[in-house]
Design a protein around this motif. Structure first.
Motif, PDB file in Angstrom:
ATOM      1  N   CYS A   7       0.847  -1.202   0.000  1.00  0.00           N
ATOM      2  CA  CYS A   7       0.000   0.000   0.000  1.00  0.00           C
ATOM      3  C   CYS A   7       0.881   1.251   0.000  1.00  0.00           C
ATOM      4  O   CYS A   7       1.788   1.383   0.818  1.00  0.00           O
ATOM      5  CB  CYS A   7      -0.905  -0.022   1.223  1.00  0.00           C
ATOM      6  SG  CYS A   7      -1.812   1.506   1.488  1.00  0.00           S
ATOM      7  N   CYS A  62       0.851   3.531   3.340  1.00  0.00           N
ATOM      8  CA  CYS A  62       1.411   3.179   4.648  1.00  0.00           C
ATOM      9  C   CYS A  62       2.715   2.397   4.500  1.00  0.00           C
ATOM     10  O   CYS A  62       3.106   1.662   5.396  1.00  0.00           O
ATOM     11  CB  CYS A  62       0.394   2.412   5.490  1.00  0.00           C
ATOM     12  SG  CYS A  62      -0.106   0.839   4.792  1.00  0.00           S
ATOM     13  N   GLY A 108      -0.256  -0.864   7.374  1.00  0.00           N
ATOM     14  CA  GLY A 108      -1.700  -1.036   7.543  1.00  0.00           C
ATOM     15  C   GLY A 108      -2.342   0.310   7.786  1.00  0.00           C
ATOM     16  O   GLY A 108      -1.916   1.045   8.668  1.00  0.00           O
ATOM     17  N   CYS A 109      -3.339   0.655   6.982  1.00  0.00           N
ATOM     18  CA  CYS A 109      -4.000   1.952   7.129  1.00  0.00           C
ATOM     19  C   CYS A 109      -5.405   1.834   6.533  1.00  0.00           C
ATOM     20  O   CYS A 109      -5.750   0.806   5.968  1.00  0.00           O
ATOM     21  CB  CYS A 109      -3.176   3.034   6.414  1.00  0.00           C
ATOM     22  SG  CYS A 109      -3.299   2.987   4.620  1.00  0.00           S
ATOM     23  N   THR A 124      -6.696   3.058   3.895  1.00  0.00           N
ATOM     24  CA  THR A 124      -6.699   2.858   2.446  1.00  0.00           C
ATOM     25  C   THR A 124      -6.676   1.378   2.076  1.00  0.00           C
ATOM     26  O   THR A 124      -7.303   0.949   1.128  1.00  0.00           O
ATOM     27  CB  THR A 124      -5.463   3.544   1.819  1.00  0.00           C
ATOM     28  OG1 THR A 124      -5.406   4.873   2.302  1.00  0.00           O
ATOM     29  CG2 THR A 124      -5.522   3.525   0.313  1.00  0.00           C
ATOM     30  N   CYS A 125      -5.918   0.597   2.847  1.00  0.00           N
ATOM     31  CA  CYS A 125      -5.753  -0.821   2.493  1.00  0.00           C
ATOM     32  C   CYS A 125      -6.531  -1.717   3.450  1.00  0.00           C
ATOM     33  O   CYS A 125      -6.215  -2.890   3.583  1.00  0.00           O
ATOM     34  CB  CYS A 125      -4.269  -1.191   2.479  1.00  0.00           C
ATOM     35  SG  CYS A 125      -3.401  -0.836   4.023  1.00  0.00           S
TER      36      CYS A 125
HETATM   37 ZN   LIG Z   1      -2.212   1.114   3.715  1.00  0.00          ZN
END
Ligand SMILES: [Zn+2]
Ligand SMILES: Nc1ncnc2c1ncn2[C@@H]1O[C@H](COP(=O)(O)OP(=O)(O)O)[C@@H](O)[C@H]1O
Ligand SMILES: [Mg+2]
Length: 630
Positions: free
Chosen positions: A522, A525, A556-557, A559-560
């Motif tokens: 991603c 992040c 990990g954020c 968006t994903c």
């Molecule tokens: Zn992300």
């Protein structure tokens, strides 16, 4: 406060917050040391109160105490409230447990603006007004609704990995922590008018959180009111009535909109014994979305059947259909498949998103050498090019991109597909129809009398098809097709097993591609981490004595959806058939022998291609191992 404690508090604050990016940006204080190695007392200019008034203490209770005393001291010293007023505020606070700033404003002792201004000066945190024209959605999406609503915070801007966070309570360190953790970004807290923040929260996050969940609970609540749908075998009129029921229509639409928004390729409605499981496939992996009550199932399934022009009364046989879905901003096609299962009808909607189809060979994931080989092969006047891999590994995309590349007015392209997935301009696409005897092999024979230069055969399903395709490839046509084999070298053995003689394969084959799709890291992040070449060598990397390496991963954020992975790219194993390889094939050599020679000649295996993308920071080792299990 004792100096030692004050220092600890300052450090804690400095650790969790950051300077605004435009004020010297990348420095991040970690226990008094910035990441670039200098000491960090300057790194938290706005946060460290040199007057001996720390903005917050570590324990929440102490924080309240300190905050009350300190901010109240400030308000008293500045003459913004009187000692008597303060006494009344304290008494009220005992009763209601509200925070001091909220209380002072609610009791009319100060205006909201005065309070924000006082807090800004006291904590030395900038006061901001929200950007005109609103906060961009991509900024808002960085913080999940649950976190924003829990802490009364709204992200209002970003730059260079730092997020500007408007907070109602700027002393709330756990909010800063939470947001930093969820976004993987440094957090730069600012203060804004609470009413403005709350309005933004209502507008963006409440609506977002509520939408799908609300639609579901609305539909569930009202489902009982619709006659008939609790019965085992509801009659078609009842089904139609329940399917046309507004909350059901709304729920189905919202599921579809949500799926499009998340970039899903498929929507599953799978009946269980007690509930219906709704899942989305995103980047090839299924995600749980929600589990509507079982009693909603007939209505939801009927609604989708109506949209797809299917028979709602037929519940014991599989059905296939298509939905053209329109909402305000777009039009999308879905292929719908319904099959009866033990617990009811299972429905899968496949999103046919033409815009998602990248028909650019250079964007798919080929490394330089493999792309060159492939480009050369698809321009040869005859021979067979095979693409192999499991369903969903990107074969069709590769072949369509190849057609697009050679698609000029001088070339006649015919395709034979089951089904025709996308329409390509100036290509004659033909749908096979086994039921009326128009199968792959039959159609292919007619094709040969139709003067094609390039023929795409959707799949080499049987010997008959493979034989006709071989003949076509040997008589001046370029034939493109697919097979389901594990890798490029074993494709040759598969064709021999099917019954094509080795000497024929040796002359007809031009190039074989095996492929897989791997999820990419991603972009929102991504972070570097230290690794060692040995970690990759253990999984097949050819050692080059690199030693320590910096690789990437996703933290990990939003968006994903916290997987650290977003979007996909193809790994390609390209085996050109020429020279020594051609001789090996003609002699009937096995896959192992072909593979060995091919690697010596430059072929990257799927694993090699994957490891190269790990080194390049495109994907992760775990992901490559997942899709190239050997
Ligand atoms: Zn992300
Ligand atoms: N190189 C690629 N990079 C990213 N996504 C891809 C790539 N190739 C295919 N896809 C996506 O993967 C899905 C499956 O691709 P498809 O070509 O239909 O696979 P197959 O023909 O092997 O079943 C499609 O949604 C497609 O858009
Ligand atoms: Mg396909």
């Amino acid at each position: 406060m004792r100096p030692a404690l004050k220092q600890a508090v300052d450090r804690e604050w400095a650790r969790k917050t950051t300077t605004p990016p435009d004020e010297g940006g990348d420095r991040r204080a970690t226990n008094g040391t910035t990441t670039n190695g200098t000491t960090g007392n300057g790194a938290a200019t706005h946060a460290t109160d040199t007057n001996g008034a720390p903005p917050a203490a570590t324990a929440p209770a102490a924080q309240d105490q300190t905050q009350r005393r300190r901010l109240s001291d400030f308000l008293l010293t500045e003459g913004m409230i009187t000692t008597e007023q303060f006494g009344v505020v304290m008494a009220e606070q005992k009763r209601t447990n509200e925070k001091l700033p909220v209380l002072v404003v609610r009791m009319g002792l100060m205006t909201e603006d005065q309070m924000v201004d006082a807090q800004s000066r006291h904590y030395r945190i900038p006061f901001v007004v929200f950007p005109e024209g609103g906060i961009p959605p991509e900024i808002l999406r960085l913080v999940p609704a649950a976190i924003a609503l829990k802490h009364d915070v709204v992200p209002i801007g970003r730059s260079a990995g730092a997020l500007t966070l408007a907070m109602v309570d700027p002393t709330n360190l756990s909010a800063v922590d939470d947001v930093a953790f969820r976004t993987g970004m440094r957090v730069f807290p600012v203060i804004a008018r609470p009413s403005v923040i709350r309005q933004a929260l209502d507008q963006f996050y409440e609506a977002q959180k509520a939408s799908l969940a609300n639609a579901l609970s609305e539909a569930e609540t009202e489902a009982g009111a619709v006659a008939g749908i609790e019965e085992q075998a509801p009659n078609p009129l009842d089904l139609r009535a329940s399917a046309d029921h507004a909350p059901v229509v709304k729920l189905v639409n919202m599921i579809i909109v949500e799926a499009i928004g998340r970039g899903a390729s498929d929507i599953h409605l799978e009946p269980g014994e007690r509930y219906l499981q709704v899942r989305f496939r995103v980047d090839g992996i299924l995600q749980d979305v929600m589990t509507p009550a079982k009693r909603l199932e007939p209505a939801l399934v009927s609604r989708i059947k109506i949209m797809a022009n299917l028979d709602i009364a037929e519940r014991r046989l599989p059905q296939d259909g298509r939905i053209k879905f329109r909402d305000a901003s777009r039009e999308m096609d879905f292929r719908v498949s319904v099959i009866p299962t033990l617990y009811g009808e299972s429905v899968v909607l496949r999103l046919l998103d033409k815009s998602a189809l990248k028909l650019d060979l250079t964007q798919l994931g080929f490394d330089t050498w493999s792309l060159e080989q492939f480009q050369t092969a698809i321009r040869s006047p005859h021979g067979m090019i095979l693409v192999t891999g499991p369903t969903g590994s990107g074969k069709t995309t590769t072949l369509y991109s190849a057609l697009q590349t050679v698609n000029t007015s001088e070339i006649h392209i015919l395709t034979l597909e089951d089904p025709v997935e996308y329409n390509i301009p100036r290509v004659n696409q033909v749908q096979v129809n086994e039921e009326i005897g128009f199968g792959f092999a039959t159609a292919l024979r007619s094709f040969l009398r139709h003067d094609p230069d390039v023929i795409l055969v959707g799949e080499m399903r049987d010997l008959d098809t493979a034989q006709v395709a071989n003949r076509a490839a040997l008589t001046g046509h370029l034939v493109l097709s697919t097979l389901h084999t594990n890798d490029a070298p074993s494709t040759v053995s598969r064709l021999m097993d099917m019954g094509i003689p080795p000497f024929l394969l040796g002359s007809s084959l031009r190039l074989i591609v095996a492929q897989r799709l791997a999820r990419k890291i991603c972009e929102d992040c991504r972070e570097p981490y230290e690794a060692d070449e040995a970690d990759l060598v253990a999984h097949g990397l050819r050692p080059q004595g690199r030693g320590a390496l910096v690789l990437s991963r996703g933290r990990g954020c939003p968006t994903c959806t916290f997987t650290g992975l977003k979007g996909r790219i193809a790994l390609y194993e390209v085996l050109p058939i020429a020279g020594e390889i051609r001789e090996l094939i003609a002699r009937g050599a096995d896959a192992g022998a072909i593979k060995k020679v091919a690697r010596d000649l430059g072929m990257l295996t799927l694993r090699d291609a994957g490891l190269a993308k790990v080194l390049g920071g495109v994907t992760t080792l775990e992901e490559v191992l997942r899709v190239t299990a050997e």
